[in-house]
Design an enzyme around this catalytic site. Structure first.
Site, PDB file in Angstrom:
ATOM      1  N   ARG A  76      44.324  39.145  36.410  1.00  0.00           N
ATOM      2  CA  ARG A  76      44.364  40.200  37.430  1.00  0.00           C
ATOM      3  C   ARG A  76      43.802  41.510  36.884  1.00  0.00           C
ATOM      4  NH1 ARG A  76      47.964  38.096  41.440  1.00  0.00           N
ATOM      5  NH2 ARG A  76      47.481  39.885  42.720  1.00  0.00           N
ATOM      6  N   ARG A  99      44.546  46.618  42.060  1.00  0.00           N
ATOM      7  CA  ARG A  99      45.056  47.904  42.551  1.00  0.00           C
ATOM      8  C   ARG A  99      45.469  48.914  41.497  1.00  0.00           C
ATOM      9  NH1 ARG A  99      49.170  45.523  46.848  1.00  0.00           N
ATOM     10  NH2 ARG A  99      49.536  44.267  45.004  1.00  0.00           N
ATOM     11  N   ARG A 144      39.004  49.528  48.444  1.00  0.00           N
ATOM     12  CA  ARG A 144      40.048  49.084  49.383  1.00  0.00           C
ATOM     13  C   ARG A 144      40.300  50.098  50.493  1.00  0.00           C
ATOM     14  NH1 ARG A 144      43.089  46.775  51.513  1.00  0.00           N
ATOM     15  NH2 ARG A 144      45.038  46.109  50.601  1.00  0.00           N
ATOM     16  N   ASP A 196      41.007  34.986  45.783  1.00  0.00           N
ATOM     17  CA  ASP A 196      42.436  34.692  45.715  1.00  0.00           C
ATOM     18  C   ASP A 196      42.604  33.184  45.641  1.00  0.00           C
ATOM     19  OD1 ASP A 196      45.147  36.064  45.842  1.00  0.00           O
ATOM     20  OD2 ASP A 196      45.400  34.419  47.259  1.00  0.00           O
ATOM     21  N   TYR A 199      52.838  27.685  48.820  1.00  0.00           N
ATOM     22  CA  TYR A 199      52.486  28.612  49.904  1.00  0.00           C
ATOM     23  C   TYR A 199      52.207  27.871  51.203  1.00  0.00           C
ATOM     24  CZ  TYR A 199      52.057  32.446  46.554  1.00  0.00           C
ATOM     25  OH  TYR A 199      52.330  33.409  45.619  1.00  0.00           O
TER      26      TYR A 199
HETATM   27  O1  CP3 Z   1      42.324  38.207  37.983  1.00  0.00           O
HETATM   28  C1  CP3 Z   1      41.541  38.800  38.752  1.00  0.00           C
HETATM   29  O2  CP3 Z   1      41.190  39.982  38.560  1.00  0.00           O
HETATM   30  C2  CP3 Z   1      40.916  38.023  39.903  1.00  0.00           C
HETATM   31  C3  CP3 Z   1      41.564  38.186  41.143  1.00  0.00           C
HETATM   32  C4  CP3 Z   1      42.795  37.403  41.566  1.00  0.00           C
HETATM   33  C5  CP3 Z   1      43.534  37.770  42.715  1.00  0.00           C
HETATM   34  N1  CP3 Z   1      44.483  36.831  42.939  1.00  0.00           N
HETATM   35  C6  CP3 Z   1      43.246  38.952  43.542  1.00  0.00           C
HETATM   36  C7  CP3 Z   1      44.311  39.501  44.406  1.00  0.00           C
HETATM   37  C8  CP3 Z   1      43.386  36.234  41.061  1.00  0.00           C
HETATM   38  C9  CP3 Z   1      43.013  35.430  39.828  1.00  0.00           C
HETATM   39  C10 CP3 Z   1      44.447  35.903  41.952  1.00  0.00           C
HETATM   40  C11 CP3 Z   1      45.269  34.687  41.786  1.00  0.00           C
HETATM   41  C12 CP3 Z   1      46.519  34.566  42.536  1.00  0.00           C
HETATM   42  N2  CP3 Z   1      46.808  34.948  43.807  1.00  0.00           N
HETATM   43  C13 CP3 Z   1      47.642  33.872  42.032  1.00  0.00           C
HETATM   44  C14 CP3 Z   1      47.711  33.202  40.697  1.00  0.00           C
HETATM   45  C15 CP3 Z   1      47.884  34.191  39.601  1.00  0.00           C
HETATM   46  C16 CP3 Z   1      49.214  34.883  39.580  1.00  0.00           C
HETATM   47  O3  CP3 Z   1      49.208  36.106  39.586  1.00  0.00           O
HETATM   48  O4  CP3 Z   1      50.238  34.170  39.521  1.00  0.00           O
HETATM   49  C17 CP3 Z   1      48.642  33.911  43.022  1.00  0.00           C
HETATM   50  C18 CP3 Z   1      50.033  33.330  42.924  1.00  0.00           C
HETATM   51  C19 CP3 Z   1      48.102  34.581  44.139  1.00  0.00           C
HETATM   52  C20 CP3 Z   1      48.749  34.825  45.444  1.00  0.00           C
HETATM   53  C21 CP3 Z   1      48.723  36.264  45.806  1.00  0.00           C
HETATM   54  N3  CP3 Z   1      47.617  36.934  46.277  1.00  0.00           N
HETATM   55  C22 CP3 Z   1      49.791  37.189  45.734  1.00  0.00           C
HETATM   56  C23 CP3 Z   1      51.183  36.870  45.266  1.00  0.00           C
HETATM   57  C24 CP3 Z   1      49.275  38.422  46.177  1.00  0.00           C
HETATM   58  C25 CP3 Z   1      50.010  39.719  46.323  1.00  0.00           C
HETATM   59  C26 CP3 Z   1      49.953  40.334  44.980  1.00  0.00           C
HETATM   60  C27 CP3 Z   1      50.319  41.769  44.976  1.00  0.00           C
HETATM   61  O5  CP3 Z   1      50.105  42.341  43.902  1.00  0.00           O
HETATM   62  O6  CP3 Z   1      50.785  42.310  45.982  1.00  0.00           O
HETATM   63  C28 CP3 Z   1      47.919  38.244  46.480  1.00  0.00           C
HETATM   64  C29 CP3 Z   1      46.972  39.272  46.939  1.00  0.00           C
HETATM   65  C30 CP3 Z   1      45.947  39.685  45.923  1.00  0.00           C
HETATM   66  N4  CP3 Z   1      45.181  38.805  45.222  1.00  0.00           N
HETATM   67  C31 CP3 Z   1      45.580  41.011  45.559  1.00  0.00           C
HETATM   68  C32 CP3 Z   1      44.546  40.898  44.623  1.00  0.00           C
HETATM   69  C33 CP3 Z   1      43.772  42.013  43.975  1.00  0.00           C
HETATM   70  C34 CP3 Z   1      46.164  42.279  46.146  1.00  0.00           C
HETATM   71  C35 CP3 Z   1      45.386  42.521  47.403  1.00  0.00           C
HETATM   72  C36 CP3 Z   1      45.246  43.954  47.762  1.00  0.00           C
HETATM   73  O7  CP3 Z   1      46.127  44.477  48.463  1.00  0.00           O
HETATM   74  O8  CP3 Z   1      44.229  44.560  47.394  1.00  0.00           O
END
Ligand code: CP3
Length: 342
Positions: A24, A28, A37, A73, A149
């Site tokens: 990640r 943000r 964003r 994602d 999910y």
């Molecule tokens: O690593 C990176 O920089 C690449 C981007 C990436 C995202 N999601 C972007 C994202 C990666 C590798 C993921 C994987 C992901 N997504 C996982 C597996 C990794 C982990 O963290 O366990 C999971 C379980 C998800 C599901 C998911 N998507 C969640 C739980 C959320 C909310 C997270 C939060 O911080 O609120 C997301 C949304 C998401 N995916 C965001 C980003 C940048 C936030 C979106 C935003 O509001 O801009």
């Protein structure tokens, strides 16, 4: 790309210092991401190759990192099987109509890669702009975490509904896992064809399972995925959290690199995974909210546990937290390289 220290470490070859990237690393906690964003939703960014390229490269411009990871994602490939979802602020992914019955299985279509062409196009653009400076990692969610999910419908601490179906409805569970596994394989193969130099499979919530249930209800699908991906020739990374009880079973699934979280020491984790595999990890992401002296003490402890053995990729044990100060990320990446010079 095979000369880059991240790829060499995946293959357990000697490197000049320990490679580092952060799960990640885009997102943000970066003001430049928030600037994008401000005008675009998460899904707008991920459906636009130009915006995806921009946010993928932001952390590479800001920090001394050894790999980029394509911005997307784990839900993204659901577009290719006709499963509708949204990413809600605060809540994360939400599945419009969760899959909970055998009849619902019919709504999961065979994966149509053309529906996520935007991602493969973005990979091509990122690789072109990186121009050999750093490898790009592709990724997918693992079938268990995706099924959590897909069945539950949204984030949950326990994913009780999903696990209840896993325990009580073997035919439905197998249907979901089989469809998700073939989706993951084709999606990752296409990412490799588009130019990624390594792939990571995120099984973020697999630590919810007992070793018995992992072995019987998840591991066979993971083995199938990693066997199928062996043909791509790129390193395969297998990541999970809460996996202290599962490490040997994860190793047996066959990936080249096993992700470790902070609940196990790196040396014990590596010993249990076996020195014929590389490992990635394992700083607690919450530590990055502390002062840098504390962070560096723990970084050094992890490097000491790796003991200069080839095949350690420094990372966090899970993704960067939103309130992380960016200077800490900058300083940690630099410090890993300096402290690990051979
Ligand atoms: O690593 C990176 O920089 C690449 C981007 C990436 C995202 N999601 C972007 C994202 C990666 C590798 C993921 C994987 C992901 N997504 C996982 C597996 C990794 C982990 O963290 O366990 C999971 C379980 C998800 C599901 C998911 N998507 C969640 C739980 C959320 C909310 C997270 C939060 O911080 O609120 C997301 C949304 C998401 N995916 C965001 C980003 C940048 C936030 C979106 C935003 O509001 O801009």
């Amino acid at each position: 790309m095979s000369e880059h220290r991240f790829i060499k470490a995946c293959r357990r070859e000697e490197t000049d210092c320990t490679p580092v990237w952060f799960m990640r690393q885009a997102g943000r906690y970066l003001h430049e991401y928030m600037a994008v964003r401000a005008d675009h939703s998460f899904l707008e960014i991920s459906r636009s190759p130009e915006l995806t390229k921009e946010v993928t490269l932001q952390p590479l411009r800001a920090f001394d990192l050894d790999a980029a990871i394509i911005f997307a994602d784990i839900m993204t490939p659901f577009e290719g099987i006709d499963i509708d979802f949204d990413i809600e602020a605060g809540a994360g992914p939400v599945i419009t109509e969760p899959v909970q019955t055998l009849a619902d299985l019919e709504r999961m279509k065979p994966f149509d890669a053309s529906k996520v062409d935007f991602l493969f196009e973005a990979i091509g653009q990122v690789v072109a702009e990186l121009d050999g400076q750093a490898p790009l990692i592709g990724f997918a969610g693992a079938p268990f975490t995706l099924a959590c999910y897909l069945i539950q419908g949204r984030s949950s601490r326990e994913f009780g509904k999903a696990r209840h179906i896993m325990y009580t409805q073997p035919e439905l569970w197998d249907g979901v896992m089989t469809r998700l596994s073939s989706m993951v394989v084709e999606y990752l193969e296409r990412q490799v064809q588009a130019g990624v130099a390594a792939v990571q499979v995120f099984d973020s919530w697999v630590g919810l399972l007992s070793p018995y249930d992992y072995k019987t209800k998840v591991a066979p699908y993971m083995k199938g995925i990693f066997d199928a991906l062996a043909g791509t020739g790129v390193p395969r990374i297998h990541f999970g959290t809460g996996t202290t009880g599962l490490l040997e079973l994860m190793r047996d699934a066959g990936a080249d690199v096993i992700g470790l979280d902070w609940r196990i020491s790196l040396d014990e984790g590596w010993r249990r995974v076996g020195y014929d595999r590389a490992v990635q990890g394992n700083l607690d992401p919450v530590l990055l909210l502390s002062d840098m002296e504390t962070v560096k003490t723990q970084m050094q402890r992890i490097l000491d546990e790796a003991a200069g053995r080839p095949g350690h990729i420094f990372n966090l044990g899970h993704g960067i937290i939103r309130t992380t100060p960016r200077e800490h990320v900058a300083e940690l990446a630099k410090a890993v390289h300096e402290a690990s010079k051979r």
